[in-house]
Write an enzyme that holds these catalytic residues in place. Structure first.
Site, short mmCIF file in Angstrom:
data_model
loop_
_atom_site.label_atom_id
_atom_site.label_comp_id
_atom_site.label_asym_id
_atom_site.label_seq_id
_atom_site.Cartn_x
_atom_site.Cartn_y
_atom_site.Cartn_z
N SER A 179 1.42 -15.36 6.87
CA SER A 179 1.80 -15.40 5.46
C SER A 179 3.18 -16.02 5.26
O SER A 179 4.10 -15.80 6.04
CB SER A 179 1.82 -13.96 4.92
N HIS A 183 -8.57 -11.96 -3.33
CA HIS A 183 -7.32 -11.38 -2.82
C HIS A 183 -7.51 -9.89 -2.53
O HIS A 183 -6.62 -9.07 -2.72
CB HIS A 183 -6.20 -11.59 -3.84
N TYR A 192 2.53 -19.85 0.07
CA TYR A 192 2.76 -19.55 -1.33
C TYR A 192 3.63 -20.70 -1.81
O TYR A 192 4.78 -20.84 -1.38
CB TYR A 192 3.45 -18.20 -1.53
N LYS A 239 -7.24 -21.15 -0.92
CA LYS A 239 -7.63 -19.74 -0.88
C LYS A 239 -7.60 -19.14 -2.29
O LYS A 239 -6.62 -19.32 -3.01
CB LYS A 239 -6.68 -18.97 0.03
N THR A 291 -2.62 -20.54 -1.01
CA THR A 291 -3.16 -19.47 -1.84
C THR A 291 -2.91 -19.76 -3.31
O THR A 291 -1.75 -19.93 -3.73
CB THR A 291 -2.53 -18.13 -1.43
C1 LIG Z 1 -0.83 -5.79 1.69
C2 LIG Z 1 -1.45 -7.12 1.46
C3 LIG Z 1 -0.65 -8.26 1.43
C4 LIG Z 1 -1.22 -9.51 1.25
N1 LIG Z 1 -0.41 -10.60 1.33
C5 LIG Z 1 -0.96 -11.83 1.22
C6 LIG Z 1 -0.18 -12.99 1.40
O1 LIG Z 1 1.01 -12.91 1.70
N2 LIG Z 1 -0.78 -14.19 1.25
C7 LIG Z 1 -2.11 -14.31 0.95
O2 LIG Z 1 -2.62 -15.42 0.83
N3 LIG Z 1 -2.89 -13.23 0.81
C8 LIG Z 1 -2.35 -11.99 0.95
N4 LIG Z 1 -3.16 -10.91 0.85
C9 LIG Z 1 -4.61 -11.08 0.65
C10 LIG Z 1 -5.34 -11.23 1.98
O3 LIG Z 1 -5.07 -12.48 2.58
C11 LIG Z 1 -6.88 -11.17 1.80
O4 LIG Z 1 -7.28 -12.08 0.81
C12 LIG Z 1 -7.38 -9.79 1.43
O5 LIG Z 1 -6.63 -8.76 2.05
C13 LIG Z 1 -8.84 -9.69 1.86
O6 LIG Z 1 -9.41 -8.53 1.44
P1 LIG Z 1 -9.60 -7.23 2.38
O7 LIG Z 1 -8.25 -6.61 2.51
O8 LIG Z 1 -10.55 -6.42 1.59
O9 LIG Z 1 -10.17 -7.67 3.72
C14 LIG Z 1 -2.62 -9.63 1.05
C15 LIG Z 1 -3.41 -8.50 1.06
C16 LIG Z 1 -2.87 -7.25 1.28
C17 LIG Z 1 -3.77 -6.06 1.33
O1 LIG Z 2 0.71 -8.16 -2.18
C1 LIG Z 2 0.00 -9.17 -2.11
O2 LIG Z 2 -1.22 -9.15 -2.30
C2 LIG Z 2 0.58 -10.45 -1.81
O3 LIG Z 2 -0.13 -11.38 -1.75
C3 LIG Z 2 2.03 -10.60 -1.55
C4 LIG Z 2 2.77 -11.34 -2.43
C5 LIG Z 2 4.13 -11.48 -2.20
C6 LIG Z 2 4.73 -10.93 -1.10
C7 LIG Z 2 3.96 -10.21 -0.21
C8 LIG Z 2 2.60 -10.05 -0.43
#
Ligand SMILES: Cc1cc2nc3c(=O)[nH]c(=O)nc-3n(C[C@H](O)[C@H](O)[C@H](O)COP(=O)(O)O)c2cc1C
Ligand SMILES: O=C(O)C(=O)c1ccccc1
Length: 389
Positions: A128, A284, A152, A260, A178
């Protein structure tokens, strides 16, 4: 030689002869409750939380559960090969670890531990932008494993260019951009605890270490944390971006680019028209648009819209091996898994992440075999029915 993922099952039973049982549950849907017990409601509330009343995250699970596999018999599934071709590379199995920011709230070893686990098991890890460790350091932890970087897309062009340049120089080859987070959604479970990690400076490592980002600060982050965090919040995303802006990414990235957060078939067509190499059908994990379509319900229409023009990947709700099978049947080439490995990390560091990967892939291997397939390539929509209920 194809890897025999199902052997993990036998290994667990063999270890049992000395009285040992797995350190974590083998049903990965049980990890969230365990993580909440051990790590507390703040971090786990942030990770588990969804947008709005949480109904989109629940719908993701329901849409997968509602589909049922129709197994076939007598089809020689003795030798199986789980590998798939995607984005010009061969993955040992149709699974990767989704980009998740701020992992230091789960475990002090954070992203490098997750990256080492993925590398040890041979599955791609998508780092990420919002990681708590600079991308160069995580790249080192990955060794010679596939390096994928999630962007991002920063508001400032120079910061965006700098991120892409750094990621390329650090050996990341696939870029995941994303699109579904130009703003953070209304997330009551998180709001009620006022927990947002990066207000504490977590998840900003790539930014605070970036020369172009630092050029916009009057003082270094250590000397004025509040100003640095405010600059990050303003920089983090850009809601004014539109499709023609994708040209900038092509000019600044040599490898495959994957978008994404695609849910509408017309957006998938637009991605293919823009020459993008892949899309990830994703909401997401139910964290962005409250009331959004379940990702698994969006998947077949997207896959049908683009055919072979661009690779279709999937995430949001994958928890079990049969979920992986169902996503492939609905049109995905591979899936990403998010929260389960994050809980694995929180509960047992690198070993916990490896546990999650091995359970998921052992269960997928067995499901594939028992459903009558020796390879992901033969899985079809006709292998599923929808629950009438
Ligand atoms: C705590 C958390 C942080 C996330 N941070 C990002 C991120 O930094 N960038 C991103 O593209 N997606 C982020 N996501 C989304 C995940 O890449 C993914 O799309 C999602 O967790 C998939 O669903 P699942 O948790 O049900 O497997 C985040 C998800 C969670 C739960
Ligand atoms: O929390 C999230 O889902 C996420 O994508 C995120 C966004 C910024 C910083 C860290 C995680």
């Amino acid at each position: 030689m194809a890897r025999h993922w199902a052997d993990f099952q036998y290994e667990i039973y063999l270890n049992g002869l000395t009285g040992a049982v797995p350190r974590l549950p083998t049903d990965l849907t049980r990890l969230e409750a365990l993580a909440e017990q051990r790590l507390g409601p703040g971090p786990v509330g942030y990770v588990a939380g969804g947008a709005g009343d949480g109904s989109t995250a629940r719908a993701n699970r329901a849409a997968l559960r509602r589909r049922r596999i129709v197994p076939r018999m007598l089809r020689d599934v003795h030798e199986r090969d789980l590998s798939v071709e995607v984005l010009g590379r061969t993955l040992p199995a149709p699974v990767a670890l989704a980009p998740v920011g701020v992992l230091s709230i789960m475990h002090p070893e954070a992203e490098p531990a997750a990256a080492r686990a993925a590398a040890a098991q041979g599955v791609p890890y998508v780092l990420s932008s919002a990681s708590s460790t600079p991308m160069e350091q995580v790249a080192e932890a990955m060794g010679d494993a596939e390096r994928w970087f999630q962007l991002y897309w920063p508001k400032d062009r120079e910061v965006a260019r700098s991120f892409l340049g750094r990621a390329g120089a650090a050996g990341y080859s696939v870029l995941v951009v994303t699109l579904d987070t130009p703003l953070l959604a209304w997330r009551p479970r998180d709001l009620d605890q006022a927990y947002l990690p990066f207000l504490h400076g977590v998840g900003t490592a790539n930014y605070f270490s970036d020369p172009a980002f630092r050029a916009g600060l009057a003082k270094p982050p250590q000397e004025d944390m509040n100003a640095a965090v405010a600059h990050f919040v303003g920089m983090f995303a850009d809601p004014s971006k539109t499709w023609p802006d994708l040209a900038f990414l092509r000019e600044n990235w040599a490898g495959p680019i994957v978008l994404k957060g695609i849910l509408h078939p017309d957006d998938a067509r637009a991605a293919a028209d823009a020459g993008m190499d892949g899309v990830i059908v994703s909401n997401h994990g139910g964290r962005q648009v409250a009331g959004a379509v379940a990702a698994a319900d969006a998947l077949p229409r997207v896959a049908e819209a683009v055919g072979d023009r661009t690779a279709v990947l999937f995430d949001s709700g994958v928890r079990t091996g049969d979920d992986v099978f169902k996503a492939l049947a609905l049109g995905a080439r591979a899936v990403l898994v998010g929260r389960p490995y994050v809980y694995g990390l929180g509960l047992d560091g690198q070993a916990g992440v490896e546990h999650v990967i091995r359970c998921l892939l052992a269960e997928f291997d067995l499901t594939l075999a028992l459903a009558g397939h020796a390879s992901p390539a033969t899985v079809r929509a006709a292998d599923l029915v929808e629950d009438p209920a």
